[in-house]
Design a protein around this motif. Structure first.
Motif, PDB file in Angstrom:
ATOM      1  N   THR A  32       0.855  -1.181   0.000  1.00  0.00           N
ATOM      2  CA  THR A  32       0.000   0.000   0.000  1.00  0.00           C
ATOM      3  C   THR A  32       0.896   1.237   0.000  1.00  0.00           C
ATOM      4  O   THR A  32       1.923   1.276   0.677  1.00  0.00           O
ATOM      5  CB  THR A  32      -0.936   0.045   1.225  1.00  0.00           C
ATOM      6  OG1 THR A  32      -0.164   0.269   2.412  1.00  0.00           O
ATOM      7  CG2 THR A  32      -1.712  -1.251   1.389  1.00  0.00           C
ATOM      8  N   CYS A  62      -4.492   2.148  -0.764  1.00  0.00           N
ATOM      9  CA  CYS A  62      -5.317   1.478   0.244  1.00  0.00           C
ATOM     10  C   CYS A  62      -4.815   1.786   1.640  1.00  0.00           C
ATOM     11  O   CYS A  62      -3.620   1.920   1.873  1.00  0.00           O
ATOM     12  CB  CYS A  62      -5.242  -0.033  -0.001  1.00  0.00           C
ATOM     13  SG  CYS A  62      -5.762  -1.065   1.380  1.00  0.00           S
ATOM     14  N   THR A  80      -9.982  -2.224   1.296  1.00  0.00           N
ATOM     15  CA  THR A  80     -10.525  -1.578   0.090  1.00  0.00           C
ATOM     16  C   THR A  80      -9.673  -0.380  -0.284  1.00  0.00           C
ATOM     17  O   THR A  80      -8.858   0.083   0.509  1.00  0.00           O
ATOM     18  CB  THR A  80     -11.983  -1.095   0.254  1.00  0.00           C
ATOM     19  OG1 THR A  80     -12.173  -0.638   1.577  1.00  0.00           O
ATOM     20  CG2 THR A  80     -12.965  -2.181  -0.055  1.00  0.00           C
ATOM     21  N   ALA A  81      -9.909   0.130  -1.472  1.00  0.00           N
ATOM     22  CA  ALA A  81      -9.063   1.191  -2.006  1.00  0.00           C
ATOM     23  C   ALA A  81      -9.625   2.561  -1.687  1.00  0.00           C
ATOM     24  O   ALA A  81     -10.798   2.721  -1.359  1.00  0.00           O
ATOM     25  CB  ALA A  81      -8.934   1.034  -3.507  1.00  0.00           C
TER      26      ALA A  81
END
Lengths: 220, 318
Positions: A32, A62, A80-81
């Motif tokens: 991330t 994310c 989730t993004a």
């Protein structure tokens, strides 16, 4: 719809075969990185703590729903993004530094972004689905390998390194021609908007500052 | 007297329930949307969301990685008394929020606006928000937690009486399209519209309309209820669906709430809840009984009262 399993260190050939709207599941290491990591790596010139792109060519926009337990182990629930358009400021330099081939996020970038620096770097954009299928993506996390910079940036902005096992679904939202899936859809929808707006009335008081016209009277 | 340790444990349960379990009313609404969705990409997205709700429940993990900004709405019956008083209540709600953040886990979303300090527990200055309401009868307390996303889908505008319904429609469409593109609003969602009040209350009304009213509820004013139906259909006629793909479902429900405003103005706010519509509710009585539900039932006749004196207004309405 076509379903594809893709490595997070994909070959140029594998990337070239992705078409807009294909459904992708990822295998391998993904990290991330969002504004906190970009600022620390690019503006503060901190050393990037993993080998890029050999360990991973997949940058996930994310912050996971995750915590570090007291014994130092990780609990990662849903994943989730976050919306990617906000990171356009840093992405060209990041892509050059990191060699990322897959930018994974929410909502995509503009076709100009794709043409300017995705295509020359042989990279494409994968969008999460929903949003967001956090529990399904969480199931695709085989394990958390490491977290970096959590003390400097907090857990939400830290660099999480996760091992993916058929993590998905993701949707291919750009291709090596720089075509943008979301712009293609918006163009189709725009045709209908004039009809939907018929009979509505623009606001009496306009908003100053949303254009660069400093002479705007605002009213009327 | 309602025991504070009980409020604490119920609050922790509610945090998990909100994050993990999709409320039944919204699920029913989304299934209906999935059944009618005409866009192929949008239909794929809705199907994936339905699978996601199942996965979350099975694994007891949060539905979405962005677990929003947890907040509390507290309603008290007029005869409710809290052990330790309201300061003790606020302390256990803050503690439950912090504990749930590491326990479930949730994403520690809350940071200082300027210094970006993150306590990694969703607690900080003004966080979680705790808002209050009261009801004339009862010795119970209602705890409602809402975990709404914080970035997209919400806007405010000062309109004027001359803007009229046509202006209201325009701003509604502007908001849906602006945040619907690329799916930033995480639609199809429960859309809340606030009309009237002062500026801050206009925002509050819209937010409560989206988060504290269930799918299928109707405003008791028949004129407003008709607008709710019309606006739902209008939103679904844009031609946009989930993720901003071509589709036929943007709006699972449109809830409108009003408050009296300045005679010269018509303030309006639009709020989109999201595909996870996270809310959970429990009523606690002094004898230790706890009843969980998903309908906040916030907008009672008392909350919408129009006159000075409540008993008089109530009798007049009967």
């Amino acid at each position: 719809m076509k379903e594809i399993r893709l490595s997070t260190t994909p070959t140029p050939e594998a990337v070239s075969q992705l078409a807009l709207g294909d459904i992708v599941y990822l295998d391998g290491l993904m990290y991330t990185a969002r504004e906190g990591v970009y600022m620390r790596a690019l503006e503060e010139k901190a050393n990037i703590p993993i080998e890029l792109p050999s360990e991973s060519a997949a940058n996930f926009h994310c912050s996971p729903a995750a915590t570090i337990r007291e014994d130092g182990s990780f609990a990662m629930g849903a994943v989730t993004a976050t919306a990617s358009f906000r990171f356009a400021k840093w992405l060209p330099e990041w892509m050059a530094r990191s060699g990322a081939k897959l930018i994974v996020g929410k909502g995509g970038m503009s076709s100009k972004d794709y043409k300017d620096y995705f295509v020359p770097n042989g990279a494409v954009y994968l969008s999460t689905v929903g949003y967001g299928t956090g529990a399904l993506l969480g199931r695709g996390v085989e394990r958390v390998e490491a977290v970096h910079w959590n003390r400097e940036l907090g857990l939400a902005q830290a660099m999480w390194v996760i091992r993916c096992n058929r993590m998905g679904p993701f949707i291919v939202a750009s291709d090596l021609d720089g075509t943008c899936l979301f712009e293609r859809e918006n163009a189709k929808i725009a045709d209908n908007l004039a009809r939907v707006y018929r009979g509505t009335r623009p606001a009496t008081l306009k908003r100053f500052g949303e254009t660069d016209d400093r002479t705007d009277e605002v009213i009327g | 007297m309602i025991p504070t340790p009980l409020i604490h444990s119920v609050a922790r349960d509610l945090m998990a329930k909100a994050a993990i379990e999709i409320p039944e009313d919204y699920l029913t609404g989304l299934k209906a949307a999935a059944d009618t969705e005409t866009g192929d990409l949008s239909a794929f997205v809705l199907q994936a969301m339905l699978e996601n709700y199942e996965a979350a429940k099975e694994d007891r993990r949060a539905m979405c990685g962005d677990t929003g900004v947890p907040r509390w709405f507290v309603k008290l019956g007029n005869d409710a008394r809290i052990e330790g008083g309201m300061v003790a209540l606020e302390e256990v709600l803050r503690r439950a929020t912090a504990e749930a953040t590491t326990g479930i886990p949730l994403r520690p979303n809350r940071v200082h606006p300027l210094w970006r300090t993150d306590h990694d527990n969703n607690v900080g200055i003004g966080a979680p928000e705790i808002e209050y309401g009261f009801e004339p009868d009862g010795d119970w307390i209602d705890l409602i937690t809402v975990h709404k996303g914080g970035l997209f889908g919400t806007d405010y505008r000062m309109l004027f009486p001359s803007d009229g319904i046509e202006g209201i429609k325009r701003f509604y469409l502007d908001s849906l399209v602006a945040f619907g593109k690329r799916g930033l609003a995480c639609q199809p969602a429960i859309i809340g519209i606030g009309l009237g009040g002062s500026k801050d209350i206009c925002m509050t009304l819209g937010k409560r309309a989206s988060t504290l009213r269930v799918v299928g509820s109707r405003n008791p004013d028949p004129g407003i209820a008709a607008l709710e139906d019309e606006f739902k259909d209008l939103g679904n006629s844009i031609g946009m669906g989930a993720m901003g793909f071509v589709g036929s479902n943007m709006v699972v429900a449109c809830n409108i709430e009003v408050g009296y405003c300045h005679t010269g103005g018509l303030p309006m706010s639009v709020h989109a809840f999201c595909l996870s519509s996270r809310r959970a509710v429990a009523r606690i009585w002094p004898d230790g009984r706890v009843e969980q539900r998903t309908d906040p039932d916030w907008f009672t006749p008392y909350q919408r009262r129009e006159t000075v004196d409540w008993p008089v207004a109530k009798e007049a309405a009967e």
